[in-house]
Design an enzyme around this catalytic site. Structure first.
Site, mmCIF file in Angstrom:
data_model
loop_
_atom_site.group_PDB
_atom_site.id
_atom_site.type_symbol
_atom_site.label_atom_id
_atom_site.label_comp_id
_atom_site.label_asym_id
_atom_site.label_seq_id
_atom_site.Cartn_x
_atom_site.Cartn_y
_atom_site.Cartn_z
ATOM 1 N N HIS A 172 97.100 13.083 75.276
ATOM 2 C CA HIS A 172 96.924 14.281 74.453
ATOM 3 C C HIS A 172 95.920 14.076 73.317
ATOM 4 O O HIS A 172 95.211 15.009 72.940
ATOM 5 C CB HIS A 172 98.286 14.692 73.881
ATOM 6 C CG HIS A 172 98.347 16.126 73.474
ATOM 7 N ND1 HIS A 172 98.177 17.162 74.370
ATOM 8 C CD2 HIS A 172 98.546 16.721 72.265
ATOM 9 C CE1 HIS A 172 98.279 18.319 73.729
ATOM 10 N NE2 HIS A 172 98.499 18.089 72.453
ATOM 11 N N SER A 189 94.912 21.810 72.106
ATOM 12 C CA SER A 189 96.359 21.973 72.045
ATOM 13 C C SER A 189 96.789 23.315 71.452
ATOM 14 O O SER A 189 96.462 24.361 71.994
ATOM 15 C CB SER A 189 96.929 20.789 71.272
ATOM 16 O OG SER A 189 98.311 20.724 71.398
#
Ligand SMILES: *[C@@H]1O[C@H](CO)[C@@H](O)[C@H](O)[C@H]1NC(C)=O
Ligand SMILES: *[C@@H]1O[C@H](CO)[C@@H](O)[C@H](O)[C@H]1NC(C)=O
Length: 399
Positions: A375, A171
């Site tokens: 995620h 990320s």
């Protein structure tokens, strides 16, 4: 849906309001967090599994003191791990035996895990006091990419005597590698390869409540600025203690916090990311960042461009141009593998497509085989080795 959004916004503002009015910036009061059980560090988790762990500090060119963990292995094979937004090095070890850090350590790699400015481990500065000086929080992922990352990479290369390292980032960790490669060309040759997990440079196709948060960020910022709220959910803040207190309640905590809220940010997957690991995650996450950092991300989404922080009318003074300069991904020349999940609300297939077209050296690209991969699954999935780690290990073996 709209009801949920409004409720969320209202709760967010209200809670911040109470916490901030009570103690502007004074996040280390630990009043509430003292009541909760202590949270083990990366090193303690490594030790528990029989691994030695070393700890290092490095000072950036602008005075931030960053903390790194190392599970020593063959010095010729350093791998540097970089966490995502609001996160810490812990992200890479919470899945214990199946975690990325311990898997790499077992395979003999020299494992290093960094921590960006402002988080649980790197909340220190040579002159600024994070509890008192607003200026401590005047940073975004730009400074993490141009100051934190070079300092940490140079430390690893210095201590191992190598000229290059391999890296895995998640990320925001990927964002700052792109910022580094695009702004400091000399660092491209120090990185053999980067495994980008849930890559983030563009945020035009986010899902869930993210588009709403991105659009309302300027209004939220006005309110929070007025309260001098600079540090977002610091590790020892009262708001985080409240989050833990609610979200760690067996059963309800998972439904309320994960199914009701967090899955709206990261993608809904209860199979790979169940209640047990969620409770562990919430002990360690979120661990603090600057409001300005989140605002910078919101700008990237709103302006539909991967560019430096937008100071509005101040851009002329800051950059000598009306709009902030874009990060040129074609200058990021180290080899990159891109790994993404079809159900990731933050790092979406469409946004990664934009990156993929601009990066010159993409050597591997995988949409992971589990269709609900979100995620956080890149860090915590029950079947992490099966779906993700085998790709990462294969990539690293080639270098
Ligand atoms: C790193 O810096 C922090 C804060 O200045 C300090 O408390 C800690 O002892 C240092 N650790 C090491 C290993 O030097
Ligand atoms: C924050 O940092 C920016 C960029 O480095 C600088 O231009 C600005 O003056 C700083 N603001 C404050 C309040 O220190």
């Amino acid at each position: 849906m709209i009801f949920l959004k409004l409720k969320l916004l209202f709760t967010f503002i209200l809670v911040n309001d109470v916490v901030s009015y009570a103690q502007p910036l004074a996040d280390e009061s630990k009043v509430l967090s003292k009541l909760l059980p202590p949270v083990p560090s990366f090193a303690e988790i490594a030790n528990k599994h029989g691994f030695k762990c070393e700890e290092y500090n490095v000072t950036t060119s602008d005075g931030y003191i960053l903390h790194l963990f190392r599970i020593p292995g063959e010095v010729k094979r350093p791998v540097f791990l970089m966490h995502g937004v609001l996160d810490t090095a812990d992200a890479f070890i919470l899945r214990e035996e199946d975690s990325l850090a311990l898997t790499l350590a077992r395979k003999g790699y020299d494992v290093w895990a960094g921590n960006n400015r402002g988080n649980r481990y790197s909340r220190h500065h040579v002159t600024l006091n994070p509890n008192k000086d607003t200026r401590f929080w005047n940073y975004t992922f730009h400074e993490m990419g141009t100051r934190d990352l070079p300092a940490m990479i140079d430390l690893v290369l210095d201590r191992t005597g190598q000229s290059q390292l391999s890296a895995v980032a998640h990320s925001e960790g990927t964002t700052i590698f792109y910022v580094l490669g695009a702004t400091k060309p000399e660092y491209n040759s120090k990185i053999k390869v980067l495994a980008s997990l849930a890559p983030i440079a563009h945020l035009q196709h986010t899902r869930g409540i993210l588009p709403f948060l991105i659009q309302t960020a300027p209004q939220l910022n006005i309110i929070l600025e007025d309260l001098n709220y600079q540090e977002v959910v610091g590790f020892n803040s009262n708001i985080r203690a409240l989050i833990r207190w609610i979200c760690e309640v067996p059963g309800t905590g998972y439904s309320l916090c994960y199914e009701g809220l967090i899955s709206q940010l990261i993608g809904f997957d209860t199979f790979e990311l169940g209640p047990k690991i969620f409770t562990t995650i919430i002990e360690h996450y979120p661990a603090g960042t600057s409001k300005k950092n989140l605002l910078h991300y919101a700008q990237v989404g709103r302006r539909k461009s991967f560019a430096q922080y937008d100071y509005g009318i101040g851009n002329i003074r800051q950059y000598g141009s009306r709009t902030p300069p874009e990060y040129d991904l074609s200058k990021v020349t180290f080899d990159i593998g891109l790994y993404l999940g079809a159900n990731d609300f933050v790092s979406t297939i469409k946004d990664v497509d934009i990156i993929k077209k601009q990066l010159p050296n993409v050597v591997d690209y995988q949409i992971l085989a589990y269709p609900l991969w979100n995620h956080f699954d890149h860090l915590y999935a029950k079947d992490l080795p099966k779906y993700l780690l085998r790709h990462v290990l294969k990539l690293l073996r080639n270098y």
